[in-house]
Design a protein around this motif. Structure first.
Motif, short mmCIF file in Angstrom:
data_model
loop_
_atom_site.label_atom_id
_atom_site.label_comp_id
_atom_site.label_asym_id
_atom_site.label_seq_id
_atom_site.Cartn_x
_atom_site.Cartn_y
_atom_site.Cartn_z
N VAL A 32 29.16 27.48 -11.22
CA VAL A 32 29.37 27.96 -10.01
C VAL A 32 28.07 29.44 -10.78
CG1 VAL A 32 31.46 28.06 -9.38
CG2 VAL A 32 31.61 29.58 -11.15
N THR A 33 27.94 29.81 -9.47
CA THR A 33 27.32 30.99 -10.07
C THR A 33 27.49 32.25 -10.16
OG1 THR A 33 26.56 31.22 -7.64
CG2 THR A 33 25.34 30.13 -8.93
N GLN A 34 27.31 32.92 -11.01
CA GLN A 34 28.11 34.43 -11.19
C GLN A 34 28.16 34.65 -10.46
OE1 GLN A 34 26.78 36.91 -14.71
NE2 GLN A 34 28.80 37.94 -15.03
N PRO A 35 29.19 35.43 -9.34
CA PRO A 35 29.12 36.59 -8.21
C PRO A 35 29.01 37.75 -8.89
CG PRO A 35 31.09 36.48 -9.02
CD PRO A 35 30.74 35.22 -9.79
N VAL A 36 28.13 38.44 -7.47
CA VAL A 36 27.30 40.09 -7.24
C VAL A 36 28.48 40.81 -7.49
CG1 VAL A 36 25.42 41.82 -7.72
CG2 VAL A 36 25.02 38.72 -7.95
N LEU A 37 28.97 41.94 -8.03
CA LEU A 37 29.96 42.88 -7.50
C LEU A 37 29.68 43.51 -6.82
CD1 LEU A 37 32.00 42.44 -10.35
CD2 LEU A 37 32.19 41.17 -8.14
N THR A 38 30.17 44.36 -6.14
CA THR A 38 29.62 46.02 -5.05
C THR A 38 30.25 46.89 -6.38
OG1 THR A 38 31.31 46.38 -3.91
CG2 THR A 38 29.62 44.45 -3.35
N GLU A 39 29.41 47.88 -6.18
CA GLU A 39 29.78 48.76 -7.02
C GLU A 39 31.30 49.64 -6.36
OE1 GLU A 39 28.69 51.30 -8.92
OE2 GLU A 39 26.63 50.11 -8.82
N GLU A 40 31.97 49.46 -5.39
CA GLU A 40 33.46 50.02 -5.18
C GLU A 40 34.03 48.67 -5.58
OE1 GLU A 40 35.74 48.73 -1.20
OE2 GLU A 40 34.39 50.57 -0.98
N GLN A 41 33.53 47.82 -5.98
CA GLN A 41 34.79 46.80 -6.85
C GLN A 41 34.22 47.40 -8.32
OE1 GLN A 41 32.16 42.96 -5.68
NE2 GLN A 41 34.32 42.67 -4.38
N MET A 42 33.12 47.28 -9.02
CA MET A 42 33.29 47.41 -10.10
C MET A 42 33.68 48.69 -10.02
SD MET A 42 29.58 47.08 -11.46
CE MET A 42 28.60 47.96 -9.66
N GLU A 43 34.09 50.06 -9.66
CA GLU A 43 34.98 51.46 -9.38
C GLU A 43 36.28 50.75 -9.84
OE1 GLU A 43 35.42 55.04 -6.31
OE2 GLU A 43 33.70 54.69 -7.13
N GLN A 44 36.51 50.86 -9.01
CA GLN A 44 37.93 49.48 -8.28
C GLN A 44 38.67 48.77 -9.67
OE1 GLN A 44 40.21 50.14 -6.76
NE2 GLN A 44 41.82 49.64 -7.57
N MET A 45 37.31 47.93 -10.51
CA MET A 45 37.85 47.05 -12.22
C MET A 45 37.90 48.44 -13.17
SD MET A 45 35.83 43.83 -12.24
CE MET A 45 34.58 44.24 -12.81
N ASN A 46 37.16 49.15 -12.90
CA ASN A 46 37.53 50.35 -13.86
C ASN A 46 38.54 50.98 -13.95
OD1 ASN A 46 35.15 49.73 -15.46
ND2 ASN A 46 33.73 51.59 -13.83
N PHE A 47 38.86 51.91 -12.72
CA PHE A 47 40.06 52.75 -12.61
C PHE A 47 41.76 51.58 -12.91
CE2 PHE A 47 38.28 55.33 -9.32
CZ PHE A 47 38.48 56.37 -9.80
N THR A 48 41.40 50.17 -12.72
CA THR A 48 42.42 48.95 -13.15
C THR A 48 42.92 49.17 -14.03
OG1 THR A 48 42.28 48.17 -10.64
CG2 THR A 48 43.49 46.98 -12.60
N LEU A 49 41.43 48.84 -15.17
CA LEU A 49 41.13 49.27 -16.83
C LEU A 49 41.87 50.10 -17.41
CD1 LEU A 49 37.78 46.85 -17.01
CD2 LEU A 49 39.99 46.30 -17.85
N ILE A 50 41.08 51.35 -16.96
CA ILE A 50 42.09 52.66 -17.42
C ILE A 50 43.61 52.87 -17.45
CG2 ILE A 50 41.36 54.56 -17.06
CD1 ILE A 50 38.84 54.46 -16.45
N GLU A 51 44.04 51.78 -16.17
CA GLU A 51 45.25 52.48 -15.67
C GLU A 51 46.12 51.24 -16.89
OE1 GLU A 51 48.92 52.36 -12.43
OE2 GLU A 51 46.90 52.56 -12.32
N ALA A 52 45.39 50.59 -16.57
CA ALA A 52 45.90 48.70 -17.73
C ALA A 52 46.43 49.75 -19.39
CB ALA A 52 45.61 47.91 -17.43
#
Length: 110
Positions: A32-52
């Motif tokens: 499969v091709t690598q999906p392109v993430l939006t800025e909002e998705q990347m920001e949410q992942m960053n917050f989740t990573l920091i909290e985890a």
């Protein structure tokens, strides 16, 4: 003359290149091709990573590797946003995995 032994019962085992080629074709069909993430998705992942990282909560990590989407469960140990990498510990084998943030597709709490 010498006897052939078990060779006569395995006529297609001599075409190893054919099996390797067929396996490559099958693997390419599942890529499969690598999906392109939006800025909002990347920001949410960053917050989740920091909290985890700070709460030591277990997360589901979905990342892109060799044309496949891989999901693993583990704990975040280290995040370096400037170096674009993070380290997580796999729950099953307890191995440290170093990975680039650009390969990350999704992060969710268990």
């Amino acid at each position: 003359m010498e006897p052939r032994g078990m060779k006569k019962w395995r006529p297609f085992a001599t075409m190893l290149e054919q099996y390797i080629g067929l396996q490559e074709v099958i693997n390419k069909q599942h890529e499969v091709t690598q999906p392109v993430l939006t800025e909002e998705q990347m920001e949410q992942m960053n917050f989740t990573l920091i909290e985890a990282l700070y709460t030591n909560k277990q997360v589901y990590l979905t990342y892109y590797k060799n044309g496949q989407r891989v999901t693993q469960t583990g704990f975040i140990q280290f995040v370096d946003f400037l170096g674009n990498l993070f380290v997580f510990i796999d729950e099953v084998f307890e191995l440290k995995n170093k990975m680039r943030l650009s390969e990350l597709i999704d992060v969710r709490f268990v």
